[in-house]
Design an enzyme around this catalytic site. Structure first.
Site, mmCIF file in Angstrom:
data_model
loop_
_atom_site.group_PDB
_atom_site.id
_atom_site.type_symbol
_atom_site.label_atom_id
_atom_site.label_comp_id
_atom_site.label_asym_id
_atom_site.label_seq_id
_atom_site.Cartn_x
_atom_site.Cartn_y
_atom_site.Cartn_z
ATOM 1 N N GLU A 27 31.208 51.883 7.557
ATOM 2 C CA GLU A 27 32.106 52.996 7.194
ATOM 3 C C GLU A 27 33.113 53.306 8.308
ATOM 4 O O GLU A 27 32.912 52.926 9.471
ATOM 5 C CB GLU A 27 31.299 54.249 6.846
ATOM 6 N N LYS A 89 39.307 62.671 6.017
ATOM 7 C CA LYS A 89 37.962 62.217 5.662
ATOM 8 C C LYS A 89 37.931 62.108 4.137
ATOM 9 O O LYS A 89 38.188 63.083 3.440
ATOM 10 C CB LYS A 89 36.960 63.251 6.183
ATOM 11 N N VAL A 109 30.085 57.688 3.643
ATOM 12 C CA VAL A 109 29.072 56.839 2.999
ATOM 13 C C VAL A 109 29.433 56.660 1.522
ATOM 14 O O VAL A 109 29.389 55.548 0.982
ATOM 15 C CB VAL A 109 27.664 57.460 3.165
ATOM 16 N N ASP A 141 26.132 73.445 -0.764
ATOM 17 C CA ASP A 141 26.693 72.342 0.018
ATOM 18 C C ASP A 141 25.736 71.148 0.010
ATOM 19 O O ASP A 141 24.776 71.079 0.785
ATOM 20 C CB ASP A 141 26.992 72.804 1.453
ATOM 21 N N SER A 143 25.947 66.936 -0.037
ATOM 22 C CA SER A 143 26.886 65.831 0.162
ATOM 23 C C SER A 143 26.994 64.952 -1.069
ATOM 24 O O SER A 143 25.989 64.633 -1.726
ATOM 25 C CB SER A 143 26.433 64.981 1.344
ATOM 26 N N ALA A 144 28.221 64.522 -1.345
ATOM 27 C CA ALA A 144 28.458 63.557 -2.434
ATOM 28 C C ALA A 144 27.746 62.232 -2.162
ATOM 29 O O ALA A 144 27.560 61.434 -3.084
ATOM 30 C CB ALA A 144 29.956 63.336 -2.606
ATOM 31 N N ASP A 145 27.328 62.010 -0.913
ATOM 32 C CA ASP A 145 26.605 60.766 -0.592
ATOM 33 C C ASP A 145 25.366 60.606 -1.481
ATOM 34 O O ASP A 145 24.999 59.492 -1.862
ATOM 35 C CB ASP A 145 26.133 60.753 0.874
ATOM 36 N N LYS A 162 20.135 63.749 9.952
ATOM 37 C CA LYS A 162 19.988 64.717 11.042
ATOM 38 C C LYS A 162 19.438 66.016 10.496
ATOM 39 O O LYS A 162 19.723 66.382 9.360
ATOM 40 C CB LYS A 162 21.367 65.016 11.624
HETATM 41 N N1 PSU Z 1 26.042 62.242 9.303
HETATM 42 C C1 PSU Z 1 25.992 61.700 10.526
HETATM 43 N N2 PSU Z 1 27.083 61.051 10.997
HETATM 44 C C2 PSU Z 1 28.227 60.927 10.246
HETATM 45 C C3 PSU Z 1 28.251 61.489 8.943
HETATM 46 C C4 PSU Z 1 27.144 62.135 8.517
HETATM 47 O O1 PSU Z 1 24.984 61.803 11.196
HETATM 48 O O2 PSU Z 1 29.211 60.340 10.706
HETATM 49 C C5 PSU Z 1 29.475 61.320 8.091
HETATM 50 C C6 PSU Z 1 29.290 60.140 7.117
HETATM 51 O O3 PSU Z 1 30.532 59.525 6.890
HETATM 52 C C7 PSU Z 1 28.811 60.829 5.857
HETATM 53 C C8 PSU Z 1 29.633 62.094 5.896
HETATM 54 O O4 PSU Z 1 29.030 60.078 4.668
HETATM 55 O O5 PSU Z 1 29.655 62.472 7.264
HETATM 56 C C9 PSU Z 1 29.051 63.186 5.045
HETATM 57 O O6 PSU Z 1 29.938 64.247 4.992
HETATM 58 P P1 PSU Z 1 29.652 65.467 3.998
HETATM 59 O O7 PSU Z 1 28.416 66.132 4.528
HETATM 60 O O8 PSU Z 1 30.869 66.321 4.090
HETATM 61 O O9 PSU Z 1 29.434 64.852 2.650
HETATM 62 MN MN MN Z 2 29.565 69.209 2.072
#
Ligand code: PSU
Ligand code: MN
Length: 306
Positions: A27, A89, A109, A141, A143-145, A162
Site C-alpha cells: 500500500e 488518503k 488497505v 467509526d 474502517s472501510a478496510d 494497533k
Molecule cells: N494502521 C496502521 N498503520 C497505517 C494504517 C492503519 O497501523 O498506516 C493506514 C492503512 O492504510 C489503513 C488505513 O488502511 O490507515 C485505515 O484508515 P481508516 O482507519 O481511516 O480506515
Molecule cells: Mn474511520
C-alpha cells in the site's frame, strides 16, 4: 485479470502475473501518511527488495494522475514519500472522484485490495489494518478496510491491529462478515507493536504452504472475501506493552480534545503515538513491515506452486 480502463499494471508485474509467478501488493498510505520522510521511502524500497529476495515481484499500489497503478517505479515511490500527507488518503469512497478528476491518491488497505484484485494479485503485505475504533458504539467509526476484507479476495498479511482500535469489536465485526483471522505461528492476535493482545485468533497456521492452501480453498469453495493473516512482530523488536498502551491512551485523549474525526483519525493517532514514544515505535513499525513482506512473498510463491 479484470481489465479496467483506469488501471496501469507495471510491465514487470503484468509479466509475472501472466506467467503465473508470485506477486505481492503493497500500500501507499503507509508511505505518505504512515511514516516520515525519508524513512518512508527507504522502507518502501527495502520492502520491495525483501519481496524480491524471497522470490516474488513487488507491486506498490497508488493512484497517480487519476490512474490506478499496480507497481510503482522508485521515482514514483520517492514522489509519494516526499509529498507525504499532501497526497489525499484514498479509501473506496474516494476512488471515483480522484480518477474522474485525474488526481493522486495514497491507497489504504481498502483501495490497495481493490486495485490488487483488478490486476490479479492475490497477496498483499502491510503493517496494520484499520478496524473498529474505540468508542465506535457512538462515533460509528469503523474502517472501510473491514468491509473490503469481507468482499474482495485478497490475502492481507499484517502485524495485527494497533490498540488505537477496539480489538475485541474489530474481531466481532470480522466474524460477522465471515473474514477468517489467522495467526501465523500464534493462537493470539498480535497487537502490532506487541506480540500479544489477550484476544484469540480463529486459527493458528505455521507455514506459508498451509496459508496458501487455506486461501486457495476459500476460492475453490466459492466463498467471497479476503483472509486476514496476523504475523507477530519479531520478539527483538517488540515494544513494552505498558509504554505503548500509555502512549495510545494519551493519543486518543488528545484526538478527542482536538475534535479529530473521519479519515484524519487514524493518521493523527499514529503520528501522536510515534511522537510520544520518541521514535522507538517507528523502528518497530519498520521491522514488522519487513517481517510481513517476507511472509507474504513466501506465501505468494507457495500459492503459485499449488
Ligand atoms: N494502521 C496502521 N498503520 C497505517 C494504517 C492503519 O497501523 O498506516 C493506514 C492503512 O492504510 C489503513 C488505513 O488502511 O490507515 C485505515 O484508515 P481508516 O482507519 O481511516 O480506515
Ligand atoms: Mn474511520
Amino acid at each position: 485479470m479484470q481489465l479496467n480502463k483506469f488501471l496501469d499494471v507495471k510491465p514487470e508485474v503484468a509479466e509475472a502475473i501472466a506467467a503465473g509467478k508470485p506477486v505481492v501488493a503493497l500500500e501507499s498510505t503507509i508511505i505518505s501518511h504512515g511514516m516520515p520522510y525519508p524513512q518512508n521511502v527507504q522502507t518502501a524500497l527495502e520492502v520491495e527488495r525483501i519481496i524480491r529476495e524471497n522470490g516474488a515481484v513487488p507491486a506498490t499500489i497508488a493512484i497517480i494522475g487519476g490512474r490506478l497503478k499496480a507497481g510503482l517505479t522508485a521515482e514514483e515511490i520517492e514522489y509519494f514519500g516526499k509529498k507525504g500527507t499532501a497526497i489525499a488518503k484514498a479509501s473506496r469512497r474516494d476512488l471515483a472522484v480522484l480518477c474522474a478528476r485525474g488526481e493522486d491518491g495514497a491507497t489504504t488497505v481498502t483501495t490497495t485490495m481493490i486495485i490488487a484484485h483488478m490486476a490479479g494479485i492475490k497477496v498483499f503485505a502491510t503493517g496494520g489494518i484499520g478496524g473498529v475504533h474505540r468508542g465506535a458504539e457512538t462515533t460509528m467509526d469503523i474502517s472501510a478496510d473491514l468491509e473490503e476484507l469481507a468482499s474482495t479476495p485478497v490475502m492481507v498479511v499484517c502485524a495485527g491491529a494497533k490498540s488505537i482500535l477496539d480489538l475485541g469489536l474489530t474481531l466481532e465485526y470480522l466474524e460477522t462478515h465471515g473474514v477468517p483471522v489467522i495467526g501465523y505461528g500464534t493462537k493470539e492476535l498480535p497487537a502490532f507493536y506487541t506480540r500479544k493482545s489477550g484476544f484469540s485468533v480463529d486459527y493458528e497456521i505455521d507455514t506459508p504452504e498451509e496459508l496458501a492452501k487455506a486461501f486457495k480453498t476459500q476460492h475453490e469453495l466459492g466463498l467471497r472475501g479476503g483472509m486476514l493473516v496476523t504475523n507477530p512482530i519479531p520478539e527483538e523488536y517488540s515494544m513494552d506493552p505498558d509504554v505503548i498502551n500509555k502512549a495510545i491512551d494519551e493519543a486518543i485523549e488528545e484526538a478527542k480534545a482536538a475534535g479529530i474525526h473521519g479519515k484524519a483519525t487514524t493518521p493523527f493517532l499514529l503520528a501522536k503515538v510515534k511522537d510520544l514514544t520518541g521514535g522507538n515505535s517507528l523502528a518497530s513499525n519498520i521491522q514488522l513491515v519487513y517481517n510481513n513482506a517476507r511472509l507474504a512473498a513466501k506465501t505468494a510463491a507457495a500459492y503459485c506452486a499449488l
